[in-house]
Design an enzyme around this catalytic site. Structure first.
Site, PDB file in Angstrom:
ATOM      1  N   HIS A   1      -1.766  15.462  17.123  1.00  0.00           N
ATOM      2  CA  HIS A   1      -2.166  13.981  17.698  1.00  0.00           C
ATOM      3  C   HIS A   1      -0.938  13.397  18.050  1.00  0.00           C
ATOM      4  O   HIS A   1       0.281  13.403  17.323  1.00  0.00           O
ATOM      5  CB  HIS A   1      -2.842  13.144  16.866  1.00  0.00           C
ATOM      6  CG  HIS A   1      -4.324  13.492  16.457  1.00  0.00           C
ATOM      7  ND1 HIS A   1      -5.261  13.833  17.472  1.00  0.00           N
ATOM      8  CD2 HIS A   1      -4.877  13.857  15.110  1.00  0.00           C
ATOM      9  CE1 HIS A   1      -6.317  14.191  16.788  1.00  0.00           C
ATOM     10  NE2 HIS A   1      -6.228  14.039  15.373  1.00  0.00           N
TER      11      HIS A   1
ATOM     12  N   GLU B   1      -8.485  14.767  23.407  1.00  0.00           N
ATOM     13  CA  GLU B   1      -9.430  13.351  23.215  1.00  0.00           C
ATOM     14  C   GLU B   1      -8.389  12.455  24.007  1.00  0.00           C
ATOM     15  O   GLU B   1      -7.066  12.791  24.090  1.00  0.00           O
ATOM     16  CB  GLU B   1      -9.278  13.090  21.688  1.00  0.00           C
ATOM     17  CG  GLU B   1     -10.310  13.773  20.786  1.00  0.00           C
ATOM     18  CD  GLU B   1      -9.982  13.670  19.153  1.00  0.00           C
ATOM     19  OE1 GLU B   1     -10.956  13.274  18.708  1.00  0.00           O
ATOM     20  OE2 GLU B   1      -8.678  13.582  19.002  1.00  0.00           O
TER      21      GLU B   1
END
Length: 355
Positions: A39, A108
């Site tokens: 991430h 995402e």
């Protein structure tokens, strides 16, 4: 495939040095694999972390001897060019042969939009993922690769430092299209626990099987990996409270769609009651209950279980789960193998049928 039991290193919750220490502890506790998400930003601003997965995997590999390491998942389509990912994992695969897995997903917005990247719709994200997978596989196995895709192009590219066997590529998915892609083109499939049983039995696994059949394969040819959300502690109240750290997982898609700021994601998660935060997790102080609630995933065909624990004391979890739950799961595997040979139905120790 034999049963493999892994550990999910919570990159959103801990810094890189702590995560390496936890990975070493996982190997010592008898876990077979360690996976990490890649991430740019975490789910929480206060106390959040987001170490880069690629250098971290190198540090973990240098600190351990046998565990399989991988991403669950990394997005090779926007922040990264697929060729850069293929080069990085080829290098890691040469340093730690047979110990790397490249798990990929369609991404995402939390990780991409803050960099000024225009967030594509689902159709384009899927198309990019497929194209990236094909390009990475070609770069990992061929020399002088010229690739002309809709999104990525290369001209006479060679990755000079590659392992003898290409790093396997797994696809993470929660919907049928990407799951079919995994069945057709990938070496493994990644999904997460805690959702309706029908999602796995009626949507994902049939789609995976359909994709595999198109490639002349069966599900036995794939590594079926599932991240198991578990909160285990002899103190049942502590096991429940620990899930509050990951309340964001309980947010519905419509509640978090378009949220690219960890502060706002944290605000939404903190507003949830504890009972809802715990809804995605197997929460119990009883190791037999954990095994009983994990067993349905084994019965569905998942053979690689990667355990994600929400608490702050990860080394405590690894010691307890390694001592109390992993041996029970491995004993269950032996019982199931024996039952398949004899036609009997294995019974869990401690279950009503056993009593």
């Amino acid at each position: 495939m034999p049963l493999r039991l892994g550990y999910k290193a919570s990159a959103e919750q801990f810094g890189p040095a702590d995560l390496v220490r936890f990975g070493v502890a996982a190997e010592d506790a008898g876990f077979d694999s360690v996976f990490i998400s890649d991430h740019l930003q975490p789910w929480r601003h206060d106390g959040g972390h987001a170490p880069a997965a690629l250098p971290w995997l190198g540090a973990l590999g240098a600190s351990t001897d046998r565990i399989v390491m991988g991403t669950s998942v990394l997005t090779p389509t926007l922040r990264y060019h697929p060729a850069v990912v293929a080069q990085a994992f080829s290098t890691l695969g040469q340093l730690f042969p047979g110990r790397l897995v490249l798990g990929i997903g369609s991404g995402e917005s939390l990780n991409e939009v803050p960099l000024g990247i225009e967030w594509p719709d689902g159709k384009e994200r899927f198309a990019r993922l497929k194209e990236a997978l094909l390009l990475m596989r070609q770069l990992m196995t061929e020399d002088r690769v010229t690739f002309e895709g809709n999104f990525y192009r290369t001209k006479l590219v060679t990755i000079y430092d590659r392992p003898e066997r290409p790093v396997p590529i797994y696809v993470g998915a929660s919907g049928p299209s990407a799951t079919r892609l995994a069945g057709r083109l990938a070496d493994g499939f990644i999904t997460t626990s805690g959702k309706a049983e029908s999602l796995y039995s009626e949507t994902l696994l049939p789609a995976l099987s359909e994709g595999a059949e198109k490639a002349g394969r069966t599900l036995d040819d794939l590594d079926l990996l599932i991240e198991m959300k578990v909160s285990f502690d002899p103190d049942a109240e502590r096991a429940l409270r620990d899930t509050a750290n990951w309340a964001a997982l309980a947010l519905k898609p419509e509640e978090k769609t378009g949220i690219e700021d960890p502060i706002e994601m944290q605000r939404l998660a903190d507003a949830l009651p504890l009972e809802r935060a715990a809804s995605r997790w197997i929460v119990s102080s009883d190791p037999d209950e954990h095994v009983a609630r994990i067993r349905p995933y084994l019965d569905l065909g998942f053979r690689h279980l990667v355990f994600h624990a929400p608490g702050v004391d990860q080394e405590r979890f690894l010691r307890l789960y390694g001592a109390e739950v992993l041996p029970r799961l491995r004993a269950l595997e032996l019982e199931q193998d024996s039952a398949r040979r004899t036609g009997a139905d294995p019974v869990l120790e401690g279950s009503p049928a056993a009593r």
